[in-house]
Enzyme design. Structure first.
Site, mmCIF file in Angstrom:
data_model
loop_
_atom_site.group_PDB
_atom_site.id
_atom_site.type_symbol
_atom_site.label_atom_id
_atom_site.label_comp_id
_atom_site.label_asym_id
_atom_site.label_seq_id
_atom_site.Cartn_x
_atom_site.Cartn_y
_atom_site.Cartn_z
ATOM 1 N N MET A 97 0.846 -1.197 0.000
ATOM 2 C CA MET A 97 0.000 0.000 0.000
ATOM 3 C C MET A 97 0.885 1.252 0.000
ATOM 4 S SD MET A 97 -3.408 -0.929 2.146
ATOM 5 C CE MET A 97 -2.734 -0.645 3.756
ATOM 6 N N LEU A 132 6.691 3.047 1.485
ATOM 7 C CA LEU A 132 7.637 1.936 1.523
ATOM 8 C C LEU A 132 8.777 2.177 2.508
ATOM 9 C CD1 LEU A 132 7.874 1.154 -2.307
ATOM 10 C CD2 LEU A 132 6.289 0.222 -0.601
ATOM 11 N N HIS A 179 9.495 -3.439 3.146
ATOM 12 C CA HIS A 179 9.007 -3.666 1.778
ATOM 13 C C HIS A 179 10.176 -3.988 0.839
ATOM 14 C CE1 HIS A 179 5.780 -0.849 3.342
ATOM 15 N NE2 HIS A 179 5.064 -1.847 2.908
ATOM 16 N N SER A 239 6.946 -0.521 10.227
ATOM 17 C CA SER A 239 5.560 -0.430 9.782
ATOM 18 C C SER A 239 5.337 0.974 9.250
ATOM 19 C CB SER A 239 4.616 -0.672 10.968
ATOM 20 O OG SER A 239 3.311 -0.207 10.658
HETATM 21 O O1 PAF Z 1 0.004 -5.662 3.797
HETATM 22 C C1 PAF Z 1 -0.427 -4.776 3.038
HETATM 23 O O2 PAF Z 1 0.252 -3.788 2.741
HETATM 24 C C2 PAF Z 1 -1.818 -4.922 2.434
HETATM 25 O O3 PAF Z 1 -2.682 -5.534 3.323
HETATM 26 C C3 PAF Z 1 -1.823 -5.653 1.089
HETATM 27 C C4 PAF Z 1 -1.336 -7.098 1.222
HETATM 28 C C5 PAF Z 1 -0.930 -4.922 0.094
HETATM 29 C C6 PAF Z 1 -3.242 -5.697 0.520
HETATM 30 O O4 PAF Z 1 -3.750 -4.420 0.319
#
Ligand code: PAF
Length: 297
Positions: free
Chosen positions: A45, A48, A52, A200
């Site tokens: 989402m 980043l 990520h 996070s």
């Molecule tokens: O973990 C996340 O960032 C979200 O839940 C995902 C897996 C991209 C789905 O929107």
């Protein structure tokens, strides 16, 4: 002359193709497939961070091509949650992804993912009954639906998810299995700050005082995991102590501290098989989650 010297010396900036439509995404994947290349998918989402980028690196290690998706999925946010406030900076995310050498960013608009008349929801029973399920009604249906769509849109060989969202990882594994989606779902270990706090996108909501208190979450979970390696210890005693310790440390509300079977998420009374200690707790208006493996001796 000066201009020529500048451009000759300038390092070429890595570029990252950005696609907004499923049709464009499918064309790109088809070209890679025609060249015999394998494809990894990293759904995100945005906002980043190094966690990520660890998913991207893992996809790159396994696959010839890596797609990152950026979609702040409205259906996985409940009323009163942070959908509107969720951090969005596609340009910054794109720069980070270009620097690590991702091959493609798929960043659709809401209407591309949920066109008028969209009426289908994917739900995964059982695994979503406990932990974050009751605290976030509709959340996992939103995640399961959007991830199913992303998997079917790109049909990758493998898709990569962080173990920090452990319940989400198991839900996604189950939906891929149950719906016969031909993809490997890979879990990647949680990336932590030097003091142990799991990275996070929501950590940026914490004040300095809350950030200092937040480190208690991984410390306390680690302590529970260590103690429960002894199978004679009673889970309920350890989780009660952990809840008290979190409140002492400054957490303002606790949704759960639980110890569950690592595959089924069934709550355990003693740890006699691979298990996970999982927690969700609030610091003011920020909800943090974390989890760790517990291995019985
Ligand atoms: O973990 C996340 O960032 C979200 O839940 C995902 C897996 C991209 C789905 O929107």
């Amino acid at each position: 002359m000066a201009m020529a010297a500048r451009s000759a010396g300038a390092a070429a900036r890595p570029t990252l193709p950005v696609m907004r439509t499923v049709a464009d995404l499918r064309r790109a994947v088809a070209a890679w497939r025609a060249a015999g290349q394998t494809v990894g998918l990293v759904p995100t989402m945005g906002a980043l961070h190094a966690g990520h980028l660890a998913l991207v690196r893992r996809a790159q290690a396994d696959c010839d091509r890596t797609i990152v998706t950026l979609f702040v999925n409205p259906t996985q946010f409940g009323a009163g949650e942070d959908f509107a406030a969720y951090p969005r900076d596609e340009a910054e995310d794109g720069t980070k992804l270009a620097a690590v050498g991702a091959d493609l960013l798929f960043a659709p608009e809401v209407a591309e993912m949920y066109p008028d008349g969209f009426a289908t929801t994917v739900t995964v029973a059982g695994l979503t009954d406990g932990l974050c399920g009751p605290a976030r009604p509709g959340h996992f249906a939103g995640v399961a639906t959007v991830v199913t769509k992303l998997l079917l849109q790109s049909l990758p060989d493998a898709a990569y998810f962080g173990e920090k969202d452990y319940q989400q990882l198991l839900v996604i594994r189950r939906l891929a299995r149950d719906l016969d989606i031909p993809v490997r779902i890979e879990g990647v270990p949680t990336v932590r700050d030097a003091d142990g706090l799991a990275l996070s996108s929501r950590n940026r909501y914490l004040s300095a005082g809350e950030r200092a208190a937040a480190v208690a979450l991984p410390m306390i979970l680690r302590h529970v995991a260590e103690r429960l390696a002894d199978p004679t210890r009673v889970v309920a005693d350890e989780t009660a102590r952990a809840r008290d310790a979190l409140l002492q440390a400054g957490f303002t509300r606790i949704d759960y501290v639980e110890v569950c079977d690592a595959e089924t998420l069934e709550p355990l009374a003693h740890v006699t098989r691979p298990a996970r200690v999982l927690a969700a707790a609030w610091l003011g208006s920020t909800r943090l989650i974390d989890n760790m493996p517990v291995s019985s001796a």
